[in-house]
Design an enzyme around this catalytic site. Structure first.
Site, PDB file in Angstrom:
ATOM      1  N   LYS A 274       3.613 -29.641 -18.260  1.00 60.30           N
ATOM      2  CA  LYS A 274       4.671 -29.156 -17.370  1.00 60.30           C
ATOM      3  C   LYS A 274       5.425 -30.320 -16.744  1.00 60.30           C
ATOM      4  O   LYS A 274       6.649 -30.250 -16.560  1.00 60.30           O
ATOM      5  CB  LYS A 274       4.087 -28.253 -16.283  1.00 60.30           C
ATOM      6  CG  LYS A 274       5.202 -27.582 -15.476  1.00 60.30           C
ATOM      7  CD  LYS A 274       4.714 -26.795 -14.304  1.00 60.30           C
ATOM      8  CE  LYS A 274       5.919 -26.270 -13.526  1.00 60.30           C
ATOM      9  NZ  LYS A 274       5.532 -25.673 -12.240  1.00 60.30           N
TER      10      LYS A 274
ATOM     11  N   LYS B   4       6.185 -28.549  -1.006  1.00 58.32           N
ATOM     12  CA  LYS B   4       6.679 -29.641  -1.830  1.00 58.32           C
ATOM     13  C   LYS B   4       5.636 -30.755  -1.891  1.00 58.32           C
ATOM     14  O   LYS B   4       4.879 -30.982  -0.945  1.00 58.32           O
ATOM     15  CB  LYS B   4       7.984 -30.184  -1.250  1.00 58.32           C
ATOM     16  CG  LYS B   4       9.143 -29.196  -1.284  1.00 58.32           C
ATOM     17  CD  LYS B   4       9.577 -28.889  -2.698  1.00 58.32           C
ATOM     18  CE  LYS B   4      10.823 -28.022  -2.728  1.00 58.32           C
ATOM     19  NZ  LYS B   4      11.239 -27.698  -4.120  1.00 58.32           N
TER      20      LYS B   4
ATOM     21  N   SER C 158      17.279 -26.211 -12.336  1.00 65.77           N
ATOM     22  CA  SER C 158      15.976 -26.761 -11.976  1.00 65.77           C
ATOM     23  C   SER C 158      15.737 -26.670 -10.473  1.00 65.77           C
ATOM     24  O   SER C 158      16.681 -26.562  -9.684  1.00 65.77           O
ATOM     25  CB  SER C 158      15.874 -28.227 -12.420  1.00 65.77           C
ATOM     26  OG  SER C 158      16.688 -29.058 -11.605  1.00 65.77           O
TER      27      SER C 158
ATOM     28  N   ASN D 142       9.404 -30.903 -16.806  1.00 72.44           N
ATOM     29  CA  ASN D 142      10.185 -31.127 -15.583  1.00 72.44           C
ATOM     30  C   ASN D 142      10.951 -32.447 -15.645  1.00 72.44           C
ATOM     31  O   ASN D 142      12.096 -32.525 -15.186  1.00 72.44           O
ATOM     32  CB  ASN D 142       9.263 -31.121 -14.360  1.00 72.44           C
ATOM     33  CG  ASN D 142       8.844 -29.727 -13.948  1.00 72.44           C
ATOM     34  OD1 ASN D 142       9.493 -28.752 -14.271  1.00 72.44           O
ATOM     35  ND2 ASN D 142       7.742 -29.630 -13.221  1.00 72.44           N
TER      36      ASN D 142
ATOM     37  N   GLY E  57       3.686 -22.428   2.619  1.00 78.29           N
ATOM     38  CA  GLY E  57       4.910 -22.914   1.977  1.00 78.29           C
ATOM     39  C   GLY E  57       5.601 -21.771   1.260  1.00 78.29           C
ATOM     40  O   GLY E  57       5.559 -21.663   0.035  1.00 78.29           O
TER      41      GLY E  57
ATOM     42  N   GLU F 117      11.588 -33.346  -5.217  1.00 80.84           N
ATOM     43  CA  GLU F 117      10.259 -33.825  -5.600  1.00 80.84           C
ATOM     44  C   GLU F 117      10.335 -34.897  -6.680  1.00 80.84           C
ATOM     45  O   GLU F 117       9.359 -35.133  -7.395  1.00 80.84           O
ATOM     46  CB  GLU F 117       9.405 -32.654  -6.091  1.00 80.84           C
ATOM     47  CG  GLU F 117       9.091 -31.630  -5.033  1.00 80.84           C
ATOM     48  CD  GLU F 117       8.212 -30.512  -5.552  1.00 80.84           C
ATOM     49  OE1 GLU F 117       7.061 -30.408  -5.101  1.00 80.84           O
ATOM     50  OE2 GLU F 117       8.673 -29.731  -6.405  1.00 80.84           O
TER      51      GLU F 117
ATOM     52  N   ASN G  56       4.480 -28.590  -8.257  1.00 77.57           N
ATOM     53  CA  ASN G  56       4.893 -29.496  -9.313  1.00 77.57           C
ATOM     54  C   ASN G  56       4.118 -30.805  -9.182  1.00 77.57           C
ATOM     55  O   ASN G  56       3.626 -31.154  -8.116  1.00 77.57           O
ATOM     56  CB  ASN G  56       6.388 -29.784  -9.212  1.00 77.57           C
ATOM     57  CG  ASN G  56       7.232 -28.634  -9.741  1.00 77.57           C
ATOM     58  OD1 ASN G  56       6.842 -27.949 -10.691  1.00 77.57           O
ATOM     59  ND2 ASN G  56       8.392 -28.418  -9.151  1.00 77.57           N
TER      60      ASN G  56
END
Length: 298
Positions: A179, A77, A248, A183, A7, A261, A103
């Site tokens: 985190k 992702k 972002s 986000n 990725g 995401e 994420n």
């Protein structure tokens, strides 16, 4: 080491580029445009500290390129975790270490279920974007927190030797949630308005919305037994001062017509909140708006 990057987006190219610059044999697995550019001219690594130059690096479009990898940086992702894991499973060496550098909070668990082997969860703090095929641009930070595992300390030493601040922590789950909360506060708003962080927090109503989003996410995390520090809102708001010009990753995805995401950010908070009986209207509204933009874009 032989290192594969599964990725090769902004995060994968950035950390892969640093490891290649340190002398490791790195192969990026990514889209054809990136592969063609990397093979022709190397990876352009544009650092905030002033370094800007090509880095010799391998590149391929398929997971078979991971066959010799001792270490795999898994950077796809979140929605692609299981499918990509199944695709690369036949090509992994028995002893290869896999780092889930994504994420969200549950990717390592989901990937480990597919691979049938341990996966190290990693919290990634970096601001990067792709300025073009095989051209990664660094805007700030670049540190990693690795979960514990038999090879975590050894891998952290390799990362640190390449100039990547890396630590190993028993509290990686709480760090992943920290985190996630950040986000949830920034990603959707930046995406819906297509504005950077500094412009977001300049609007009082946005700051109030962000506080509601954080409060809901904290309630859900604590409802699951995750320890969240009392100063999390202060740390969320401080990010805008540190990275006022940053858009972002969700904003970047939508700007490029890509799927975001959001289901694994605000969507995760909404789903877990529903399971716990905790109301999450602010997160739900942001989830709905981003999903609407994705539907509009087709």
């Amino acid at each position: 080491m032989n290192i594969g990057v599964m990725g090769a987006g902004a995060v994968g190219c950035f950390f892969g580029g640093l490891l290649a610059r340190a002398g490791h044999a790195v192969t990026l697995v990514g889209r054809p445009a990136l592969v063609e550019a990397a093979r022709a001219q190397g990876l352009r690594l544009q650092m905030k500290d002033g370094f800007d130059g090509p880095v010799a690096i391998g590149a391929a479009t398929g997971p078979e390129a991971l066959a010799d990898a001792d270490l795999v940086l898994f950077c796809v992702k979140s929605a692609d975790t299981e499918a990509t894991g199944r695709a690369m499973l036949p090509h992994l060496k028995p002893g290869a270490v896999v780092l889930a550098m994504q994420n969200g909070v549950d990717n390592a668990e989901r990937l480990a279920a597919v691979l049938g082997r341990p996966v190290v969860p990693v919290v990634v703090y970096v601001a990067t974007d792709m300025a073009g095929p095989a051209h990664v641009r660094h805007h700030g930070r670049g540190d990693l927190i690795l979960g514990t595992g038999p090879d975590s300390e050894r891998v952290a030493e390799v990362l640190r030797a390449a100039g990547i601040p890396a630590s190993v922590s028993l509290g990686v789950t709480a760090a992943l949630w920290d985190k996630l909360i950040i986000n949830c506060a920034y990603n959707a708003v930046s995406a819906v308005a297509q504005v950077p962080y500094g412009a977001m927090v300049a609007v009082p109503e946005v700051r109030a919305l962000m506080a509601d989003v954080v409060a809901e996410a904290v309630a859900v995390a604590r409802g699951q037994g995750i320890a969240v520090a009392d100063d999390i809102l202060d740390r969320v708001m401080a990010l805008a001062s540190a990275m006022p010009g940053q858009f972002s990753s969700t904003a970047q995805d939508l700007a490029r017509g890509k799927r975001s995401e959001i289901d694994y950010l605000n969507g995760h908070v909404v789903r877990q909140g529903a399971a716990l009986g905790i109301a999450t209207p602010a997160n739900g509204a942001l989830l709905a708006l981003v999903k609407l933009l994705e539907a509009k874009a087709g």
